[in-house]
Design a protein around this motif. Structure first.
Motif, PDB file in Angstrom:
ATOM      1  N   HIS A  88       6.452 -22.005  -4.064  1.00 30.00           N
ATOM      2  CA  HIS A  88       7.295 -22.124  -5.261  1.00 30.00           C
ATOM      3  C   HIS A  88       7.915 -20.805  -5.700  1.00 30.00           C
ATOM      4  N   ALA A  89       7.195 -19.705  -5.543  1.00 27.15           N
ATOM      5  CA  ALA A  89       7.663 -18.392  -6.019  1.00 27.15           C
ATOM      6  C   ALA A  89       8.068 -18.460  -7.491  1.00 27.15           C
ATOM      7  N   GLU A  90       7.340 -19.285  -8.262  1.00 30.00           N
ATOM      8  CA  GLU A  90       7.744 -19.540  -9.646  1.00 30.00           C
ATOM      9  C   GLU A  90       7.633 -18.323 -10.555  1.00 30.00           C
ATOM     10  N   PHE A  91       6.783 -17.354 -10.194  1.00 28.37           N
ATOM     11  CA  PHE A  91       6.635 -16.159 -11.016  1.00 28.37           C
ATOM     12  C   PHE A  91       7.331 -14.941 -10.411  1.00 28.37           C
ATOM     13  N   PHE A  92       8.130 -15.157  -9.380  1.00 30.87           N
ATOM     14  CA  PHE A  92       8.813 -14.051  -8.724  1.00 30.87           C
ATOM     15  C   PHE A  92       9.840 -13.432  -9.658  1.00 30.87           C
ATOM     16  N   ASP A  93       9.628 -12.165  -9.966  1.00 31.46           N
ATOM     17  CA  ASP A  93      10.557 -11.398 -10.793  1.00 31.46           C
ATOM     18  C   ASP A  93      10.990 -10.186  -9.977  1.00 31.46           C
ATOM     19  N   PRO A  94      12.161 -10.230  -9.350  1.00 26.40           N
ATOM     20  CA  PRO A  94      12.580  -9.125  -8.490  1.00 26.40           C
ATOM     21  C   PRO A  94      12.694  -7.795  -9.221  1.00 26.40           C
ATOM     22  N   VAL A  95      13.012  -7.850 -10.500  1.00 26.92           N
ATOM     23  CA  VAL A  95      13.101  -6.609 -11.283  1.00 26.92           C
ATOM     24  C   VAL A  95      11.717  -5.974 -11.412  1.00 26.92           C
ATOM     25  N   GLU A  96      10.722  -6.795 -11.669  1.00 34.64           N
ATOM     26  CA  GLU A  96       9.353  -6.285 -11.773  1.00 34.64           C
ATOM     27  C   GLU A  96       8.902  -5.684 -10.444  1.00 34.64           C
ATOM     28  N   TRP A  97       9.176  -6.375  -9.350  1.00 36.77           N
ATOM     29  CA  TRP A  97       8.827  -5.832  -8.038  1.00 36.77           C
ATOM     30  C   TRP A  97       9.534  -4.504  -7.793  1.00 36.77           C
ATOM     31  N   ALA A  98      10.812  -4.460  -8.083  1.00 36.52           N
ATOM     32  CA  ALA A  98      11.582  -3.232  -7.853  1.00 36.52           C
ATOM     33  C   ALA A  98      11.035  -2.085  -8.684  1.00 36.52           C
ATOM     34  N   ASP A  99      10.590  -2.380  -9.910  1.00 36.17           N
ATOM     35  CA  ASP A  99       9.984  -1.345 -10.752  1.00 36.17           C
ATOM     36  C   ASP A  99       8.708  -0.801 -10.105  1.00 36.17           C
ATOM     37  N   ILE A 100       7.898  -1.704  -9.545  1.00 31.74           N
ATOM     38  CA  ILE A 100       6.663  -1.272  -8.875  1.00 31.74           C
ATOM     39  C   ILE A 100       6.988  -0.425  -7.651  1.00 31.74           C
ATOM     40  N   PHE A 101       7.969  -0.856  -6.873  1.00 30.33           N
ATOM     41  CA  PHE A 101       8.335  -0.105  -5.670  1.00 30.33           C
ATOM     42  C   PHE A 101       8.885   1.273  -6.029  1.00 30.33           C
ATOM     43  N   GLN A 102       9.687   1.326  -7.069  1.00 34.61           N
ATOM     44  CA  GLN A 102      10.204   2.622  -7.511  1.00 34.61           C
ATOM     45  C   GLN A 102       9.076   3.522  -8.007  1.00 34.61           C
ATOM     46  N   ALA A 103       8.129   2.932  -8.749  1.00 40.02           N
ATOM     47  CA  ALA A 103       6.996   3.708  -9.254  1.00 40.02           C
ATOM     48  C   ALA A 103       6.104   4.195  -8.127  1.00 40.02           C
ATOM     49  N   SER A 104       6.150   3.543  -6.959  1.00 39.20           N
ATOM     50  CA  SER A 104       5.322   3.953  -5.822  1.00 39.20           C
ATOM     51  C   SER A 104       5.827   5.225  -5.159  1.00 39.20           C
ATOM     52  N   GLY A 105       7.030   5.639  -5.502  1.00 39.31           N
ATOM     53  CA  GLY A 105       7.630   6.804  -4.858  1.00 39.31           C
ATOM     54  C   GLY A 105       8.323   6.474  -3.557  1.00 39.31           C
ATOM     55  N   ALA A 106       8.312   5.200  -3.155  1.00 42.46           N
ATOM     56  CA  ALA A 106       8.997   4.794  -1.932  1.00 42.46           C
ATOM     57  C   ALA A 106      10.499   4.976  -2.090  1.00 42.46           C
ATOM     58  N   LYS A 107      11.160   5.271  -0.982  1.00 41.56           N
ATOM     59  CA  LYS A 107      12.603   5.424  -0.986  1.00 41.56           C
ATOM     60  C   LYS A 107      13.314   4.262  -0.290  1.00 41.56           C
ATOM     61  N   TYR A 108      12.538   3.406   0.372  1.00 47.43           N
ATOM     62  CA  TYR A 108      13.139   2.214   0.967  1.00 47.43           C
ATOM     63  C   TYR A 108      12.142   1.067   0.937  1.00 47.43           C
ATOM     64  N   VAL A 109      12.680  -0.144   0.976  1.00 45.72           N
ATOM     65  CA  VAL A 109      11.887  -1.373   0.916  1.00 45.72           C
ATOM     66  C   VAL A 109      12.326  -2.270   2.064  1.00 45.72           C
ATOM     67  N   VAL A 110      11.363  -2.856   2.780  1.00 42.67           N
ATOM     68  CA  VAL A 110      11.664  -3.771   3.881  1.00 42.67           C
ATOM     69  C   VAL A 110      10.997  -5.113   3.594  1.00 42.67           C
ATOM     70  N   LEU A 111      11.801  -6.146   3.432  1.00 41.47           N
ATOM     71  CA  LEU A 111      11.305  -7.497   3.148  1.00 41.47           C
ATOM     72  C   LEU A 111      11.421  -8.371   4.399  1.00 41.47           C
ATOM     73  N   THR A 140       1.751 -13.135  -3.445  1.00 37.27           N
ATOM     74  CA  THR A 140       1.263 -14.513  -3.425  1.00 37.27           C
ATOM     75  C   THR A 140       2.422 -15.486  -3.275  1.00 37.27           C
ATOM     76  N   ALA A 141       2.086 -16.736  -2.960  1.00 34.67           N
ATOM     77  CA  ALA A 141       3.115 -17.772  -2.856  1.00 34.67           C
ATOM     78  C   ALA A 141       3.802 -18.018  -4.191  1.00 34.67           C
ATOM     79  N   ALA A 142       3.117 -17.691  -5.278  1.00 36.43           N
ATOM     80  CA  ALA A 142       3.710 -17.846  -6.610  1.00 36.43           C
ATOM     81  C   ALA A 142       4.690 -16.730  -6.943  1.00 36.43           C
ATOM     82  N   GLY A 143       4.719 -15.696  -6.089  1.00 38.13           N
ATOM     83  CA  GLY A 143       5.656 -14.601  -6.335  1.00 38.13           C
ATOM     84  C   GLY A 143       5.082 -13.469  -7.149  1.00 38.13           C
TER      85      GLY A 143
END
Length: 448
Positions: free
Chosen positions: A94-117, A325-328
């Motif tokens: 379902h990915a019902e809780f998937f918030d791409p902005v929240e994920w992007a914030d976490i990835f940015q906070a990780s210090g990563a410079k690129y993301v591979v999905l 998770t499958a819920a996003g």
């Protein structure tokens, strides 16, 4: 002078207009876009239908129906009705809780410079509305959402580079199985499924990195890899920025492509002859989410930081994987690890981003483990374990009267003394602050 000027201009035009041909000699000669080597740190995201059962690994379908692994067979018999098929998991994605902005914030906070999905894993399910994967994609079923597009938009707004993982083969696709049964002398799957989907994905999402996988059962001539890469480098909308790995056919890994992966969790003992990347996972058992994951299965933050430092010191990039998770949702323990890496990089990133391997990568005879990186005339000595003494000895650097030593995060110069006329120094350490990952960086200026 005019003739010389014309020759220079003609040379520049020729270089600009240079085209790559569909053979490895030509393709391997393409310079790697500079952004990739400078980035050093990325986040890998394994997400798909396999996240629904969340058992065994992202290879669950193959282990269940391909290998008939008894553990997976018993799991299905115990928890699902007779006759249940793997595709029936897709509507539960379902990915019902998937918030791409929240994920992007976490990835940015990780210090990563690129993301591979994962755009598509070996199960064949695409996380976007692929016109070549009817009813087996995230728009037609499950989330009913373009997951690739939504995350890409959020990631790019944070100035992170966006890459896509794509599996060349699909375990149970009938066209692939037909080609396989014919000894890969036919290319029905490649021409009718793989290549149209790849071209569409590149034109639609303009990834800056394609992380190819699932290549090992057939040669690159079956996959038409060199033809695709020639188009990618010459005529695609990302021809100037695209980076690819080395998984384009049986025997290609660690030999051909843009940079080397070689194998999962590749850990060379010395700098390889070509730019490389280590991909590894916080969950040491799986790349995809597992509902039965245990804390003891996970890499600790000090282990991650030590692994990252070693990789960069040897000239590699570090791609750290998490499985939502499958819920996003992003499991909190994964978020905690990523934010911990970011906290360390905020202090020590100067020694990581855009750095180069030094003439000495590590010291085995120092008082503590030390890894070196460099940037211009500056050398960084990264201590990956807290010293038991108030001093640390570095035997590799050759000092001078103008040598200056500082600890990143503390601007005041540190006291030091030479070990011998031939080189080396002993540094008097301050009270070391608590560091995420238990690693500290000494900056050495004016050393050789």
């Amino acid at each position: 002078m005019l003739a010389a000027f014309v020759l220079v201009v003609a040379s520049l035009v020729s270089q600009t207009a240079a085209r790559y041909t569909a053979n490895w000699t030509s393709l391997d000669a393409r310079p790697l876009p500079s952004w990739y080597d400078e980035a050093k740190v990325g986040v890998f995201v394994h997400w798909g239908v396999f996240s629904v059962p969340g058992f065994n690994s992202e290879w669950f379908w193959w282990h269940w129906k391909g290998l008939h692994d008894q553990v997976c067979v018993d799991f299905m018999n115990k928890n699902y009705p007779p006759g249940f098929t793997y595709p029936e998991f897709a509507p539960q994605f379902h990915a019902e809780f998937f918030d791409p902005v929240e994920w992007a914030d976490i990835f940015q906070a990780s210090g990563a410079k690129y993301v591979v999905l994962t755009a598509k894993h070996h199960e064949g399910f695409t996380n976007w509305g692929s016109p070549n994967s009817w009813n087996w994609n995230s728009v037609d079923t499950g989330p009913h959402r373009d997951l690739v597009g939504d995350l890409g938009e959020a990631v790019r707004k944070r100035s992170l580079h966006y890459g896509l993982y794509n599996s060349l083969f699909e375990w149970f696709h009938p066209l692939y199985l037909m080609d396989k049964s014919n000894g890969f002398k036919t290319q029905e799957f490649v021409m009718r499924k793989l290549l149209p989907e790849l071209y569409n994905m590149v034109v639609r999402y303009k990834p800056e990195l394609i992380w190819s996988d699932g290549d090992w059962e057939a040669p690159d001539t079956y996959w038409n890899s060199t033809q695709f890469l020639a188009w990618l480098y010459n005529d695609s909308p990302v021809k100037d920025t695209i980076v690819v790995n080395d998984r384009w056919g049986a025997g290609c890994a660690c030999k051909h492509g843009g940079y080397f992966n070689c194998e999962d969790k590749y850990t060379p003992g010395k700098p390889p002859p070509r730019k490389w990347e280590k991909c590894t996972s916080v969950d040491q058992v799986s790349w995809g989410y597992r509902r039965n994951m245990k804390l003891s299965d996970l890499m600790t933050l000090p282990n991650i930081i030590g692994d990252l430092v070693r990789t960069v010191a040897l000239g590699g990039n570090y791609l750290l994987n998490v499985g939502p998770t499958a819920a996003g949702t992003m499991p909190p323990v994964f978020e905690e690890r990523l934010r911990g890496v970011g906290a360390w990089l905020r202090v020590n990133g100067e020694a990581i981003y855009a750095s180069k391997p030094w003439r000495i990568q590590t010291e085995t005879n120092a008082t503590v483990p030390v890894w070196y990186t460099s940037k211009g005339a500056t050398v960084y000595a990264i201590v990956t374990n807290k010293p038991s003494k108030t001093t640390v000895q570095l035997l590799g650097p050759k000092t001078s009267a103008t040598t200056k030593v500082t600890l990143l995060g503390i601007p005041k110069p540190l006291s030091w003394a030479p070990v011998s006329p031939n080189g080396g120094l002993v540094v008097l350490l301050p009270d070391l602050p608590n560091a995420p990952g238990r690693a500290w960086t000494l900056r050495l200026d004016n050393v050789q």
